[in-house]
Design a protein around this motif. Structure first.
Motif, PDB file in Angstrom:
ATOM      1  N   GLY A   1       0.786  -1.230   0.000  1.00  0.00           N
ATOM      2  CA  GLY A   1       0.000   0.000   0.000  1.00  0.00           C
ATOM      3  C   GLY A   1       0.816   1.276   0.000  1.00  0.00           C
ATOM      4  N   CYS A   2       2.135   1.143   0.016  1.00  0.00           N
ATOM      5  CA  CYS A   2       3.036   2.313   0.133  1.00  0.00           C
ATOM      6  C   CYS A   2       3.916   2.460  -1.102  1.00  0.00           C
ATOM      7  CB  CYS A   2       3.949   2.164   1.337  1.00  0.00           C
ATOM      8  SG  CYS A   2       3.182   1.818   2.891  1.00  0.00           S
ATOM      9  N   MET A   3       3.407   2.141  -2.257  1.00  0.00           N
ATOM     10  CA  MET A   3       4.218   2.084  -3.469  1.00  0.00           C
ATOM     11  C   MET A   3       5.331   3.127  -3.497  1.00  0.00           C
ATOM     12  SD  MET A   3       2.992   2.291  -7.360  1.00  0.00           S
ATOM     13  CE  MET A   3       4.149   2.321  -8.694  1.00  0.00           C
ATOM     14  N   SER A   4       6.546   2.656  -3.653  1.00  0.00           N
ATOM     15  CA  SER A   4       7.753   3.473  -3.813  1.00  0.00           C
ATOM     16  C   SER A   4       8.296   4.071  -2.524  1.00  0.00           C
ATOM     17  CB  SER A   4       7.555   4.599  -4.833  1.00  0.00           C
ATOM     18  OG  SER A   4       7.166   4.074  -6.073  1.00  0.00           O
ATOM     19  N   LEU A   5       7.648   3.914  -1.396  1.00  0.00           N
ATOM     20  CA  LEU A   5       8.189   4.497  -0.173  1.00  0.00           C
ATOM     21  C   LEU A   5       9.533   3.872   0.182  1.00  0.00           C
ATOM     22  CD1 LEU A   5       7.908   6.487   2.156  1.00  0.00           C
ATOM     23  CD2 LEU A   5       6.564   4.775   3.382  1.00  0.00           C
ATOM     24  N   ASP A   6       9.695   2.589  -0.105  1.00  0.00           N
ATOM     25  CA  ASP A   6      10.948   1.912   0.211  1.00  0.00           C
ATOM     26  C   ASP A   6      12.127   2.426  -0.608  1.00  0.00           C
ATOM     27  OD1 ASP A   6       9.684   0.805  -2.033  1.00  0.00           O
ATOM     28  OD2 ASP A   6      10.583  -1.168  -1.728  1.00  0.00           O
ATOM     29  N   VAL A   7      11.888   2.885  -1.828  1.00  0.00           N
ATOM     30  CA  VAL A   7      12.975   3.348  -2.696  1.00  0.00           C
ATOM     31  C   VAL A   7      13.050   4.867  -2.830  1.00  0.00           C
ATOM     32  CG1 VAL A   7      13.084   1.201  -4.007  1.00  0.00           C
ATOM     33  CG2 VAL A   7      11.576   3.048  -4.784  1.00  0.00           C
ATOM     34  N   SER A   8      12.112   5.572  -2.249  1.00  0.00           N
ATOM     35  CA  SER A   8      12.136   7.036  -2.319  1.00  0.00           C
ATOM     36  C   SER A   8      13.310   7.569  -1.505  1.00  0.00           C
ATOM     37  CB  SER A   8      10.820   7.621  -1.791  1.00  0.00           C
ATOM     38  OG  SER A   8       9.760   7.283  -2.647  1.00  0.00           O
TER      39      SER A   8
ATOM     40  N   GLY B   1      -5.579  -6.708  -6.141  1.00  0.00           N
ATOM     41  CA  GLY B   1      -6.773  -6.136  -5.546  1.00  0.00           C
ATOM     42  C   GLY B   1      -6.823  -4.619  -5.584  1.00  0.00           C
ATOM     43  N   HIS B   2      -7.828  -4.078  -4.908  1.00  0.00           N
ATOM     44  CA  HIS B   2      -8.068  -2.634  -4.884  1.00  0.00           C
ATOM     45  C   HIS B   2      -7.189  -1.891  -3.885  1.00  0.00           C
ATOM     46  CE1 HIS B   2     -11.889  -3.509  -7.024  1.00  0.00           C
ATOM     47  NE2 HIS B   2     -11.713  -2.278  -7.482  1.00  0.00           N
ATOM     48  N   CYS B   3      -6.704  -2.579  -2.858  1.00  0.00           N
ATOM     49  CA  CYS B   3      -5.920  -1.835  -1.870  1.00  0.00           C
ATOM     50  C   CYS B   3      -4.923  -2.738  -1.153  1.00  0.00           C
ATOM     51  CB  CYS B   3      -6.823  -1.133  -0.856  1.00  0.00           C
ATOM     52  SG  CYS B   3      -7.809  -2.208   0.177  1.00  0.00           S
ATOM     53  N   GLY B   4      -3.906  -2.078  -0.656  1.00  0.00           N
ATOM     54  CA  GLY B   4      -2.922  -2.719   0.200  1.00  0.00           C
ATOM     55  C   GLY B   4      -2.689  -1.787   1.369  1.00  0.00           C
ATOM     56  N   TYR B   5      -2.218  -2.347   2.470  1.00  0.00           N
ATOM     57  CA  TYR B   5      -2.008  -1.489   3.633  1.00  0.00           C
ATOM     58  C   TYR B   5      -0.883  -2.024   4.495  1.00  0.00           C
ATOM     59  CZ  TYR B   5      -5.338  -4.998   5.360  1.00  0.00           C
ATOM     60  OH  TYR B   5      -5.989  -6.168   5.639  1.00  0.00           O
ATOM     61  N   SER B   6      -0.256  -1.111   5.201  1.00  0.00           N
ATOM     62  CA  SER B   6       0.797  -1.441   6.162  1.00  0.00           C
ATOM     63  C   SER B   6       0.532  -0.655   7.434  1.00  0.00           C
ATOM     64  CB  SER B   6       2.174  -1.035   5.632  1.00  0.00           C
ATOM     65  OG  SER B   6       2.530  -1.804   4.509  1.00  0.00           O
ATOM     66  N   VAL B   7       0.729  -1.317   8.558  1.00  0.00           N
ATOM     67  CA  VAL B   7       0.610  -0.668   9.859  1.00  0.00           C
ATOM     68  C   VAL B   7       1.999  -0.601  10.470  1.00  0.00           C
ATOM     69  CG1 VAL B   7      -0.389  -0.814  12.184  1.00  0.00           C
ATOM     70  CG2 VAL B   7      -1.769  -1.445  10.186  1.00  0.00           C
ATOM     71  N   ARG B   8       2.305   0.528  11.038  1.00  0.00           N
ATOM     72  CA  ARG B   8       3.592   0.747  11.705  1.00  0.00           C
ATOM     73  C   ARG B   8       3.816  -0.370  12.732  1.00  0.00           C
ATOM     74  NH1 ARG B   8       4.957   6.758  12.920  1.00  0.00           N
ATOM     75  NH2 ARG B   8       7.140   6.601  13.506  1.00  0.00           N
ATOM     76  N   PRO B   9       4.981  -1.021  12.717  1.00  0.00           N
ATOM     77  CA  PRO B   9       5.215  -2.160  13.618  1.00  0.00           C
ATOM     78  C   PRO B   9       4.879  -1.892  15.084  1.00  0.00           C
ATOM     79  CG  PRO B   9       6.958  -2.066  12.002  1.00  0.00           C
ATOM     80  CD  PRO B   9       6.108  -0.829  11.798  1.00  0.00           C
ATOM     81  N   SER B  10       5.210  -0.731  15.603  1.00  0.00           N
ATOM     82  CA  SER B  10       4.942  -0.427  17.015  1.00  0.00           C
ATOM     83  C   SER B  10       3.459  -0.205  17.300  1.00  0.00           C
ATOM     84  CB  SER B  10       5.743   0.798  17.464  1.00  0.00           C
ATOM     85  OG  SER B  10       5.357   1.941  16.719  1.00  0.00           O
ATOM     86  N   GLU B  11       2.635  -0.129  16.260  1.00  0.00           N
ATOM     87  CA  GLU B  11       1.212   0.151  16.427  1.00  0.00           C
ATOM     88  C   GLU B  11       0.328  -1.030  16.030  1.00  0.00           C
ATOM     89  OE1 GLU B  11       0.262   2.764  17.996  1.00  0.00           O
ATOM     90  OE2 GLU B  11       2.168   3.822  17.977  1.00  0.00           O
ATOM     91  N   ARG B  12       0.935  -2.160  15.744  1.00  0.00           N
ATOM     92  CA  ARG B  12       0.167  -3.337  15.317  1.00  0.00           C
ATOM     93  C   ARG B  12      -0.576  -3.953  16.495  1.00  0.00           C
ATOM     94  NH1 ARG B  12       4.973  -5.437  11.427  1.00  0.00           N
ATOM     95  NH2 ARG B  12       4.576  -3.895   9.786  1.00  0.00           N
ATOM     96  N   GLY B  13      -1.664  -4.647  16.164  1.00  0.00           N
ATOM     97  CA  GLY B  13      -2.446  -5.331  17.178  1.00  0.00           C
ATOM     98  C   GLY B  13      -3.371  -4.419  17.961  1.00  0.00           C
ATOM     99  N   LYS B  14      -3.559  -3.202  17.488  1.00  0.00           N
ATOM    100  CA  LYS B  14      -4.392  -2.225  18.193  1.00  0.00           C
ATOM    101  C   LYS B  14      -5.694  -1.907  17.450  1.00  0.00           C
ATOM    102  CE  LYS B  14      -0.302  -0.069  20.237  1.00  0.00           C
ATOM    103  NZ  LYS B  14       0.497   1.168  20.355  1.00  0.00           N
ATOM    104  N   GLY B  15      -5.948  -2.603  16.336  1.00  0.00           N
ATOM    105  CA  GLY B  15      -7.180  -2.388  15.585  1.00  0.00           C
ATOM    106  C   GLY B  15      -7.075  -1.355  14.476  1.00  0.00           C
ATOM    107  N   TYR B  16      -5.886  -0.823  14.236  1.00  0.00           N
ATOM    108  CA  TYR B  16      -5.762   0.224  13.217  1.00  0.00           C
ATOM    109  C   TYR B  16      -6.017  -0.294  11.799  1.00  0.00           C
ATOM    110  CZ  TYR B  16      -3.905   3.297  16.827  1.00  0.00           C
ATOM    111  OH  TYR B  16      -3.754   4.065  17.953  1.00  0.00           O
ATOM    112  N   ALA B  17      -5.540  -1.493  11.483  1.00  0.00           N
ATOM    113  CA  ALA B  17      -5.748  -2.027  10.132  1.00  0.00           C
ATOM    114  C   ALA B  17      -7.238  -2.176   9.839  1.00  0.00           C
ATOM    115  CB  ALA B  17      -5.031  -3.357   9.966  1.00  0.00           C
TER     116      ALA B  17
END
Length: 180
Positions: free
Chosen positions: A37-44, A105-121
């Motif tokens: 869901g973050c296309m190109s953020l890794d290489v920007s 599909g229509h979407c992809g998503y990533s949740v910040r590792p320190s914020e996972r498991g909190k219902g944000y996704a």
């Protein structure tokens, strides 16, 4: 869970975007889908460059300049109480493309590792479904790796109906449809 908003990437979040990127790189180095869901953020080279890419991807006329074949919107999931970027989710305007129509599909998503498991996704996908409705999308294809139980729960909690498992280069992917 704290309230979040989906906000298009913008300059005022440049530092937060870069912190999000660094945390993903440090914590998810072994995950090939670390920037879903973050296309190109890794290489920007900078958050400013990535924000510009996100802007270009919104239009059919300019999305090709970024390497994308389908226009999309990219949203930051920003926690309201402290303006922290807790995730990123995109929304492709259509999936009339061999890869997107099969497993992207229509979407992809990533949740910040320190914020996972909190219902944000779950909340990110719920809010993105509202964005899809306003774009006139009637059915949303959302996929996940068959071993990703957390992502499957997020999709099902948002009305995802399992269609089938497909093989993508040896990786089993589950396809779900959400009727809007």
């Amino acid at each position: 869970m704290d309230q979040i908003l989906l906000i298009e990437s913008q300059q005022i979040y440049a530092d937060e975007i870069w912190k999000f990127r660094q945390e993903i790189l440090e914590c998810d180095a072994e995950n090939e889908d670390q920037f879903a869901g973050c296309m190109s953020l890794d290489v920007s080279k900078s958050s400013e460059e990535w924000i510009k890419i996100c802007e270009l991807r919104k239009s059919e006329e300019t999305c090709g300049d970024t390497g994308a074949t389908v226009p999309s919107h990219t949203y930051l999931a920003v926690r309201k109480r402290d303006d922290k970027v807790v995730g990123v989710i995109d929304l492709r305007h259509h999936i009339n493309h061999p890869i997107l129509g099969t497993w992207g599909g229509h979407c992809g998503y990533s949740v910040r590792p320190s914020e996972r498991g909190k219902g944000y996704a779950k909340e990110m996908l719920r809010l993105n479904i509202q964005n899809a409705k306003s774009m006139g999308i009637e059915k949303l294809l959302v996929t996940c790796n068959s071993e990703n139980a957390a992502s499957e729960k997020v999709i099902i909690a948002n009305g995802g109906v399992f269609e089938k498992i497909i093989d993508v280069d040896g990786c089993k992917m589950k396809r779900f449809w959400i009727t809007l």
